[in-house]
Design a protein around this motif. Structure first.
Motif, PDB file in Angstrom:
ATOM      1  N   ASP A  67       0.795  -1.233  -0.041  1.00  0.00           N
ATOM      2  CA  ASP A  67      -0.036   0.068   0.148  1.00  0.00           C
ATOM      3  C   ASP A  67       1.038   1.222  -0.012  1.00  0.00           C
ATOM      4  OD1 ASP A  67       1.141  -0.422   2.535  1.00  0.00           O
ATOM      5  OD2 ASP A  67      -0.862   0.191   3.618  1.00  0.00           O
ATOM      6  N   LEU A  68       1.949   1.164  -0.598  1.00  0.00           N
ATOM      7  CA  LEU A  68       3.229   2.726  -0.610  1.00  0.00           C
ATOM      8  C   LEU A  68       2.616   3.115  -1.936  1.00  0.00           C
ATOM      9  CD1 LEU A  68       6.377   0.993   0.597  1.00  0.00           C
ATOM     10  CD2 LEU A  68       5.061   2.565   1.684  1.00  0.00           C
ATOM     11  N   ASP A  69       2.773   4.609  -1.479  1.00  0.00           N
ATOM     12  CA  ASP A  69       2.588   5.347  -2.692  1.00  0.00           C
ATOM     13  C   ASP A  69       3.811   6.193  -2.650  1.00  0.00           C
ATOM     14  OD1 ASP A  69       1.361   7.127  -4.640  1.00  0.00           O
ATOM     15  OD2 ASP A  69       0.556   8.539  -3.232  1.00  0.00           O
ATOM     16  N   LEU A  70       4.878   5.765  -3.597  1.00  0.00           N
ATOM     17  CA  LEU A  70       6.201   6.460  -3.459  1.00  0.00           C
ATOM     18  C   LEU A  70       6.339   6.600  -5.216  1.00  0.00           C
ATOM     19  CD1 LEU A  70       8.338   3.749  -1.435  1.00  0.00           C
ATOM     20  CD2 LEU A  70       7.473   5.974  -1.033  1.00  0.00           C
ATOM     21  N   ASP A  71       7.155   7.650  -5.486  1.00  0.00           N
ATOM     22  CA  ASP A  71       7.776   7.720  -6.663  1.00  0.00           C
ATOM     23  C   ASP A  71       9.288   7.787  -6.381  1.00  0.00           C
ATOM     24  OD1 ASP A  71       8.525   8.501  -9.344  1.00  0.00           O
ATOM     25  OD2 ASP A  71       7.468  10.545  -9.118  1.00  0.00           O
ATOM     26  N   LEU A  72      10.092   6.870  -6.997  1.00  0.00           N
ATOM     27  CA  LEU A  72      11.360   6.761  -7.023  1.00  0.00           C
ATOM     28  C   LEU A  72      11.958   7.217  -8.170  1.00  0.00           C
ATOM     29  CD1 LEU A  72      11.776   3.516  -4.658  1.00  0.00           C
ATOM     30  CD2 LEU A  72      11.706   6.208  -4.097  1.00  0.00           C
ATOM     31  N   SER A  73      11.521   7.607  -9.160  1.00  0.00           N
ATOM     32  CA  SER A  73      11.921   8.004 -10.602  1.00  0.00           C
ATOM     33  C   SER A  73      12.982   9.098 -10.614  1.00  0.00           C
ATOM     34  CB  SER A  73      10.958   8.118 -11.582  1.00  0.00           C
ATOM     35  OG  SER A  73      10.124   9.427 -11.074  1.00  0.00           O
ATOM     36  N   THR A  74      12.984   9.891  -9.519  1.00  0.00           N
ATOM     37  CA  THR A  74      14.021  11.018  -9.625  1.00  0.00           C
ATOM     38  C   THR A  74      15.351  10.513  -9.179  1.00  0.00           C
ATOM     39  OG1 THR A  74      13.246  11.577  -7.367  1.00  0.00           O
ATOM     40  CG2 THR A  74      12.207  12.478  -9.078  1.00  0.00           C
ATOM     41  N   LEU A  75      15.572   9.391  -8.521  1.00  0.00           N
ATOM     42  CA  LEU A  75      16.829   8.931  -7.947  1.00  0.00           C
ATOM     43  C   LEU A  75      17.666   8.556  -9.200  1.00  0.00           C
ATOM     44  CD1 LEU A  75      18.339   8.320  -5.435  1.00  0.00           C
ATOM     45  CD2 LEU A  75      17.406   6.141  -5.499  1.00  0.00           C
ATOM     46  N   ARG A  76      18.664   9.207  -9.312  1.00  0.00           N
ATOM     47  CA  ARG A  76      19.567   8.933 -10.399  1.00  0.00           C
ATOM     48  C   ARG A  76      21.164   8.634  -9.941  1.00  0.00           C
ATOM     49  NH1 ARG A  76      23.991  11.895 -11.063  1.00  0.00           N
ATOM     50  NH2 ARG A  76      24.489  13.683  -9.782  1.00  0.00           N
ATOM     51  N   PHE A  77      21.533   8.529  -8.837  1.00  0.00           N
ATOM     52  CA  PHE A  77      22.719   8.139  -8.079  1.00  0.00           C
ATOM     53  C   PHE A  77      22.560   7.682  -7.108  1.00  0.00           C
ATOM     54  CE2 PHE A  77      26.995   8.680  -6.477  1.00  0.00           C
ATOM     55  CZ  PHE A  77      27.953   8.504  -7.619  1.00  0.00           C
ATOM     56  N   ALA A  78      22.575   6.194  -6.844  1.00  0.00           N
ATOM     57  CA  ALA A  78      22.343   5.453  -5.408  1.00  0.00           C
ATOM     58  C   ALA A  78      23.655   4.594  -5.239  1.00  0.00           C
ATOM     59  CB  ALA A  78      21.011   4.507  -5.525  1.00  0.00           C
ATOM     60  N   LEU A  79      24.498   5.117  -4.385  1.00  0.00           N
ATOM     61  CA  LEU A  79      25.854   4.672  -4.199  1.00  0.00           C
ATOM     62  C   LEU A  79      25.750   3.380  -3.126  1.00  0.00           C
ATOM     63  CD1 LEU A  79      29.163   6.251  -4.395  1.00  0.00           C
ATOM     64  CD2 LEU A  79      28.565   4.828  -2.213  1.00  0.00           C
ATOM     65  N   ASN A  80      26.346   2.234  -3.619  1.00  0.00           N
ATOM     66  CA  ASN A  80      26.486   1.298  -2.480  1.00  0.00           C
ATOM     67  C   ASN A  80      27.793   1.096  -2.172  1.00  0.00           C
ATOM     68  OD1 ASN A  80      26.450  -1.095  -1.406  1.00  0.00           O
ATOM     69  ND2 ASN A  80      24.811  -2.100  -2.482  1.00  0.00           N
ATOM     70  N   GLY A  81      28.325   1.306  -1.005  1.00  0.00           N
ATOM     71  CA  GLY A  81      29.722   1.011  -0.678  1.00  0.00           C
ATOM     72  C   GLY A  81      29.819   0.768   0.806  1.00  0.00           C
ATOM     73  N   ALA A  82      30.972   0.967   1.385  1.00  0.00           N
ATOM     74  CA  ALA A  82      31.254   0.705   2.981  1.00  0.00           C
ATOM     75  C   ALA A  82      31.405  -0.719   3.546  1.00  0.00           C
ATOM     76  CB  ALA A  82      30.491   1.908   3.794  1.00  0.00           C
ATOM     77  N   GLU A  83      30.902  -1.718   2.504  1.00  0.00           N
ATOM     78  CA  GLU A  83      30.803  -2.906   2.848  1.00  0.00           C
ATOM     79  C   GLU A  83      30.846  -4.025   1.586  1.00  0.00           C
ATOM     80  OE1 GLU A  83      27.859  -3.261   5.686  1.00  0.00           O
ATOM     81  OE2 GLU A  83      26.457  -3.843   4.436  1.00  0.00           O
ATOM     82  N   PRO A  84      31.228  -5.132   1.777  1.00  0.00           N
ATOM     83  CA  PRO A  84      30.994  -6.084   0.610  1.00  0.00           C
ATOM     84  C   PRO A  84      29.747  -6.023  -0.015  1.00  0.00           C
ATOM     85  CG  PRO A  84      32.246  -7.042   2.276  1.00  0.00           C
ATOM     86  CD  PRO A  84      31.716  -5.946   3.014  1.00  0.00           C
ATOM     87  N   ILE A  85      29.598  -6.004  -1.259  1.00  0.00           N
ATOM     88  CA  ILE A  85      28.173  -5.739  -2.023  1.00  0.00           C
ATOM     89  C   ILE A  85      27.866  -7.020  -2.781  1.00  0.00           C
ATOM     90  CG2 ILE A  85      27.191  -4.669  -4.141  1.00  0.00           C
ATOM     91  CD1 ILE A  85      29.350  -2.382  -3.986  1.00  0.00           C
ATOM     92  N   ASP A  86      26.788  -7.468  -2.272  1.00  0.00           N
ATOM     93  CA  ASP A  86      26.061  -8.682  -2.627  1.00  0.00           C
ATOM     94  C   ASP A  86      25.228  -8.334  -4.065  1.00  0.00           C
ATOM     95  OD1 ASP A  86      24.857 -10.848  -2.915  1.00  0.00           O
ATOM     96  OD2 ASP A  86      23.600 -10.843  -0.885  1.00  0.00           O
ATOM     97  N   PRO A  87      25.625  -9.002  -5.017  1.00  0.00           N
ATOM     98  CA  PRO A  87      24.846  -8.703  -6.297  1.00  0.00           C
ATOM     99  C   PRO A  87      23.302  -9.097  -5.982  1.00  0.00           C
ATOM    100  CG  PRO A  87      26.797  -9.507  -6.753  1.00  0.00           C
ATOM    101  CD  PRO A  87      26.792  -9.632  -5.343  1.00  0.00           C
ATOM    102  N   ALA A  88      23.053 -10.097  -5.414  1.00  0.00           N
ATOM    103  CA  ALA A  88      21.563 -10.554  -5.387  1.00  0.00           C
ATOM    104  C   ALA A  88      20.855  -9.624  -4.392  1.00  0.00           C
ATOM    105  CB  ALA A  88      21.675 -12.069  -4.493  1.00  0.00           C
ATOM    106  N   ALA A  89      21.417  -8.724  -3.150  1.00  0.00           N
ATOM    107  CA  ALA A  89      20.809  -8.013  -2.577  1.00  0.00           C
ATOM    108  C   ALA A  89      20.476  -6.675  -3.518  1.00  0.00           C
ATOM    109  CB  ALA A  89      21.642  -7.409  -1.333  1.00  0.00           C
ATOM    110  N   VAL A  90      21.445  -6.263  -4.315  1.00  0.00           N
ATOM    111  CA  VAL A  90      21.126  -5.075  -5.112  1.00  0.00           C
ATOM    112  C   VAL A  90      20.308  -5.525  -6.236  1.00  0.00           C
ATOM    113  CG1 VAL A  90      22.322  -3.644  -7.069  1.00  0.00           C
ATOM    114  CG2 VAL A  90      23.470  -4.109  -4.931  1.00  0.00           C
ATOM    115  N   GLN A  91      20.087  -6.860  -6.787  1.00  0.00           N
ATOM    116  CA  GLN A  91      19.104  -7.157  -7.691  1.00  0.00           C
ATOM    117  C   GLN A  91      17.604  -7.156  -7.041  1.00  0.00           C
ATOM    118  OE1 GLN A  91      19.846  -7.386 -10.631  1.00  0.00           O
ATOM    119  NE2 GLN A  91      17.586  -7.809 -11.363  1.00  0.00           N
ATOM    120  N   THR A  92      17.508  -7.463  -5.811  1.00  0.00           N
ATOM    121  CA  THR A  92      16.349  -7.502  -5.164  1.00  0.00           C
ATOM    122  C   THR A  92      15.770  -6.016  -4.837  1.00  0.00           C
ATOM    123  OG1 THR A  92      16.557  -9.642  -3.911  1.00  0.00           O
ATOM    124  CG2 THR A  92      15.199  -7.968  -2.977  1.00  0.00           C
TER     125      THR A  92
END
Length: 547
Positions: free
Chosen positions: A265-290
């Motif tokens: 039931d969320l009313d979100l608009d995430l279309s403006t996000l252009r740069f979501a940096l993932n760092g500071a710890e090992p990156i899990d491709p599966a988590a990013v894909q989810t």
């Protein structure tokens, strides 16, 4: 920072704090005006160029002008590790005294929610001032500082009983700020940054506070407690404020992705996000894909994800993946990686069907160079795995320790990161920490592969599994896995969970753990910034393992 505050961007850009209960926005010019009054009070206290000032506060609205004030009088800022509700305050105080002695602090600036600790500081003879009453005659001019003067003393995430601080100079800070701004393509006229990151961590303090203050970038800032209490608040703020830039460690994307996937039931608009940096710890491709798949329902574009490599020793950023391409991974033959230390692309002369996937982390930022060396220091070629070394204008000259200063660079200016990895097409790939590698039958197994496999089992808390090498006692090499679960204490459920974790790890890496330990939530030792501490975990698990 002063030029920005006194110019058009200082009046146009600002910081919003207090969400979600009581949002308040102040322009960077207003923040700077408060900082000048604080700086006047610090000068009256005798704080001068070169003095170390520690800050213990949780609210960005207080920390932002406080940090500026320290810099205005020529001092350096140290963000102290913050106690949690579970912290033993006597232990925290002892550890903090070691830190204060190590950096030879002149003063502690104390702000909410930690002002109740003033009695603890008073009992131990620590000189402090409360931020709420820190104001004096506005400082007329900022103190003159040199590029090699210290700007930040960033406490590392190791044991607080043996503290170490990375010395970041003004030159380091300026170089890394300029490099990250360029590669991220920050547009101060149109970008808006949303952050919940702790300000005692380099990604929060440098990337999500110092850079916005320096550039006049619009910032919406909440606390880590706000995020942890309700992770979807992060996405709600991006939607509400039309955020374009954000950053977080891998676990935060994993948690948020799961919650977005379950939301109905969320009313979100995430279309403006252009740069979501993932760092500071090992990156899990599966988590990013989810995260990407769950967010697509709300307009999130997959290409906004930027995988990154950073560390306090490089001020913050080391490498950013190219913008607007999303996560790109390198799939390699696991047997060649573990036995021959070569990252052979899967399907190209691969020795087996067993593979590993690593995110491509981009080329080194401008002003930095990277190379990979073997144990003898010989430079390795492309796709050869070794220790990553860095050199350049953002690299710290050294550390402060309880035993005195220690250089961070060798005679040629190279920093040994302690990370294992390789280079491919100019991009950096990180495999894991050298000290954490588990060696089984001549194979180099990275604990992150084991931990990710364990976390795939239902009942294991996401991001709360740790794999540790067991010290040899004449028998073959072994490792243990500890997981946090709400099933801890239920004998039958624990037994079943241990079997599932062991089977999943065996399937993932080809070896079975010697022991699987099920612990209740919040049992595994972590750094103040939330990373698992494997060395401390090995000691913590000693009572559970028959070694």
């Amino acid at each position: 920072m002063c030029a920005t505050a006194n110019g058009a961007r200082g009046r146009a850009g600002g910081i919003t704090t207090g969400e979600p209960a009581d949002p308040v926005r102040r322009t960077w010019a207003q923040v700077h005006d408060e900082a000048r009054r604080m700086a006047g009070a610090l000068a009256a206290e005798g704080v001068r160029r070169g003095d170390a000032v520690a800050v213990l506060a949780g609210e960005a609205a207080r920390i932002a002008p406080a940090a500026q004030a320290v810099w205005l009088v020529g001092g350096s800022v140290t963000m102290l590790h913050q106690p949690t509700p579970r912290t033993d305050l006597s232990v925290w105080a002892t550890d903090t005294l070691r830190v204060l002695g190590m950096i030879q602090t002149r003063l502690v600036l104390l702000g909410d929610p930690f002002t109740p600790l003033k009695d603890v500081l008073t009992e131990r003879g620590v000189r402090f001032r409360e931020l709420s009453g820190l104001a004096g005659r506005p400082l007329a001019e900022p103190a003159a500082v040199a590029e090699d003067d210290t700007a930040l003393l960033q406490l590392t995430s190791g044991s607080t009983a043996a503290p170490k601080a990375v010395r970041i100079t003004h030159g380091n800070l300026l170089a890394n700020t300029n490099a990250m701004t360029e590669v991220a393509g920050l547009d101060v006229e149109h970008d808006l940054l949303v952050s919940w990151l702790p300000l005692f961590h380099d990604m929060g303090m440098v990337g999500c506070l110092t850079i916005p203050m320096a550039l006049g970038l619009e910032l919406v800032k909440v606390t880590p407690a706000d995020f942890l209490g309700r992770p979807l608040l992060w996405m709600e703020l991006i939607s509400r404020y039309r955020g374009t830039v954000t950053a977080g460690p891998n676990f935060s994307y994993a948690v948020t992705g799961r919650q977005l996937r379950k939301a109905t039931d969320l009313d979100l608009d995430l279309s403006t996000l252009r740069f979501a940096l993932n760092g500071a710890e090992p990156i899990d491709p599966a988590a990013v894909q989810t995260f990407v798949e769950a967010g697509s329902r709300f307009g999130l574009r997959p290409e906004c994800v930027v995988c990154a490599y950073g560390m306090a020793e490089s001020t913050l950023g080391v490498a950013f993946a190219p913008r607007d391409r999303g996560m790109e991974i390198d799939v390699v033959d696991a047997d060649a990686l573990e036995a021959r230390r070569r990252a052979v692309p899967a399907g190209e002369g691969a020795e087996s069907r067993n593979t590993r996937a690593f995110p491509l982390l981009g080329p080194p930022l401008p002003g930095l160079e990277a190379r990979v060396v073997d144990d003898s220091g010989h430079v390795l070629g492309e796709r050869e795995v070794g220790i990553i070394r860095l050199r350049g204008s953002s690299i710290t000259p050294g550390y402060l320790t309880v035993d005195g200063p220690v250089a961070a660079q060798d005679a040629e200016g190279w920093l040994d990161t302690g990370d294992e990895g390789y280079l491919v097409d100019g991009q950096v790939v990180v495999c894991g920490r050298r000290k954490d590698v588990i060696i089984m039958g001549g194979r180099n197994i990275y604990p992150t592969d084991i931990e990710r496999a364990a976390c795939e089992v239902a009942g294991v808390r996401a991001g709360n599994a740790v794999a540790v090498r067991l010290h040899g006692t004449g028998r073959r090499e072994r490792f243990a896995v500890a997981v946090e679960s709400r099933l801890a204490g239920d004998t039958d459920a624990e037994r079943d969970l241990r079997k599932q974790v062991a089977a999943r790890v065996l399937d993932a890496v080809g070896v079975r753990p010697y022991s699987v330990i099920v612990l209740p939530p919040a049992s595994l030792p972590k750094t103040p910034s939330g990373k698992l501490r494997r060395a401390a975990a090995r000691e913590h698990l000693g009572d559970f393992i028959d070694s």
